[in-house]
Design an enzyme around this catalytic site. Structure first.
Site, short mmCIF file in Angstrom:
data_model
loop_
_atom_site.label_atom_id
_atom_site.label_comp_id
_atom_site.label_asym_id
_atom_site.label_seq_id
_atom_site.Cartn_x
_atom_site.Cartn_y
_atom_site.Cartn_z
N ASP A 60 0.88 -1.18 0.00
CA ASP A 60 0.00 0.00 0.00
C ASP A 60 0.91 1.23 0.00
OD1 ASP A 60 -2.44 1.56 0.36
OD2 ASP A 60 -1.80 1.87 2.42
N SER A 61 0.30 2.40 -0.08
CA SER A 61 1.09 3.63 -0.01
C SER A 61 1.58 3.90 1.41
CB SER A 61 0.23 4.81 -0.46
OG SER A 61 -0.86 4.96 0.43
N CYS B 107 -4.37 -1.67 -1.83
CA CYS B 107 -4.50 -0.24 -2.07
C CYS B 107 -5.42 -0.06 -3.27
CB CYS B 107 -3.12 0.34 -2.35
SG CYS B 107 -3.13 2.07 -2.87
N GLU C 196 -2.28 8.90 8.50
CA GLU C 196 -0.85 8.57 8.63
C GLU C 196 -0.20 9.38 9.75
OE1 GLU C 196 1.38 6.47 6.91
OE2 GLU C 196 -0.14 5.54 5.65
N CYS D 15 -11.00 3.06 0.11
CA CYS D 15 -9.57 3.29 0.32
C CYS D 15 -9.21 2.51 1.57
CB CYS D 15 -9.30 4.78 0.53
SG CYS D 15 -7.64 5.14 1.16
N HIS E 233 -7.09 2.91 3.79
CA HIS E 233 -6.80 3.67 5.01
C HIS E 233 -8.08 3.95 5.81
CE1 HIS E 233 -2.83 4.63 3.32
NE2 HIS E 233 -2.51 5.15 4.49
N1 DGL Z 1 -4.73 3.25 0.84
C1 DGL Z 1 -4.80 3.67 -0.51
C2 DGL Z 1 -6.06 3.30 -1.21
O1 DGL Z 1 -6.65 2.30 -0.88
C3 DGL Z 1 -4.20 4.95 -0.97
C4 DGL Z 1 -4.08 6.07 -0.07
C5 DGL Z 1 -3.22 7.19 -0.60
O2 DGL Z 1 -2.01 7.06 -0.51
O3 DGL Z 1 -3.78 8.17 -1.09
O4 DGL Z 1 -6.48 3.95 -2.12
#
Ligand code: DGL
Length: 276
Positions: free
Chosen positions: A14-15, A77, A156, A188, A190
């Site tokens: 993931d990011s 992600c 984050e 997302c 996150h």
């Molecule tokens: N967690 C990621 C997603 O599912 C990306 C979050 C990001 O870095 O913008 O899209």
């Protein structure tokens, strides 16, 4: 009959910490598997970047996880899946990838008001993958989509229940509530980290849809069907790498109840990612 097992790890990326919401469900479902997780914190947030750039990072990460002998890669992600999943499948035919897509289908199946909401990153909403999901699953239902720029950075930064995060979320969710959504897709990885706050805002009449359990089931099905499951009763583990600061990553892991996880520093050299 001899049963074949495969003890190589499963790669997940993931990011940043978002994909850990998926990794932790995979860990619960498949406790004997070894999981290698990479969070590309140095390039976070992906959702504000161009899809081409996210595709380039995704290829670098997949190459690194394959060099680590991963038997499969889970793109935990939505943004990276939208940017790179089909290109990765084309580039590595036969290799196993599991990607995320906004879980519009279960939301559509649930709705009684005929209106559902999706929250995701700006890049995810710009993708062909998102358009195809809506086209396939939301014929007779109104799908409201709301990008949440800045939310990933708040998460984050550990701002999980602060007045600012709440104000941001209320600003995005209230207009959808005013239009009577009764299901909300977390598009997302996150966003499940702030699920308690989201639940507080939307109330009990809105079902929240997080695709992580479905992804874990898909991983399990694929491993079983390809005879790639690990030796039963072996000691599974989760090892993390981050291109950011391991100490920060660790703080966030602790908040997710994964405090004992080892976190190593990873480095990009140009387009090549090194996972020591
Ligand atoms: N967690 C990621 C997603 O599912 C990306 C979050 C990001 O870095 O913008 O899209």
């Amino acid at each position: 009959m001899t049963v074949v097992h495969d003890d190589r790890p499963i790669g997940i990326f993931d990011s940043g910490i978002g994909g850990l919401t998926v990794a932790s469900v995979i860990r619960q479902a498949l406790p004997s598997e070894r999981l290698f997780y990479f969070g590309d914190t140095a390039h976070m947030p992906y959702g504000q970047r161009h899809l081409d750039e996210v595709r380039k990072f995704s290829f670098g990460i997949v190459d690194a996880l394959r060099r680590k002998d991963c038997k499969m890669v889970v793109i935990a992600c939505n943004t990276a899946s939208a940017a790179a999943l089909s290109a990765l499948r084309e580039a590595y035919p036969g290799y196993l990838f599991v990607g995320m897509e906004p879980a519009v289908k279960p939301a559509v199946e649930h709705t009684r008001t005929g209106t559902v909401g999706v929250i995701a990153t700006t890049a995810t909403f710009q993708s062909e993958l998102y358009a195809s999901v809506v086209e396939r699953f939301a014929q007779d239902v109104q799908v409201l989509h709301q990008p949440c720029p800045g939310l990933v950075k708040q998460i984050e930064a550990g701002e999980l229940d602060t007045p600012l995060t709440e104000e941001m979320l209320r600003g995005w969710l209230q207009p959808m509530l005013d239009k009577h959504i009764d299901a909300l897709v977390l598009g997302c990885t996150h966003y499940p980290i702030v699920r308690p706050l989201i639940e507080r805002i939307v109330g009990p009449c809105v079902r929240i849809v997080d695709p992580a359990p479905a992804i874990a089931r898909q991983v399990q099905r694929l491993l079983e069907s390809k005879a790639l499951t690990t030796t039963p009763a072996s000691n599974g583990s989760l090892t993390c790498w981050t291109s950011g600061e391991p100490a920060n990553f660790h703080v966030l892991l602790e908040r997710l109840g994964l405090g004992s996880t080892e976190v190593r520093a990873a480095h990009w050299s140009g387009d090549v990612l090194n996972l020591p």
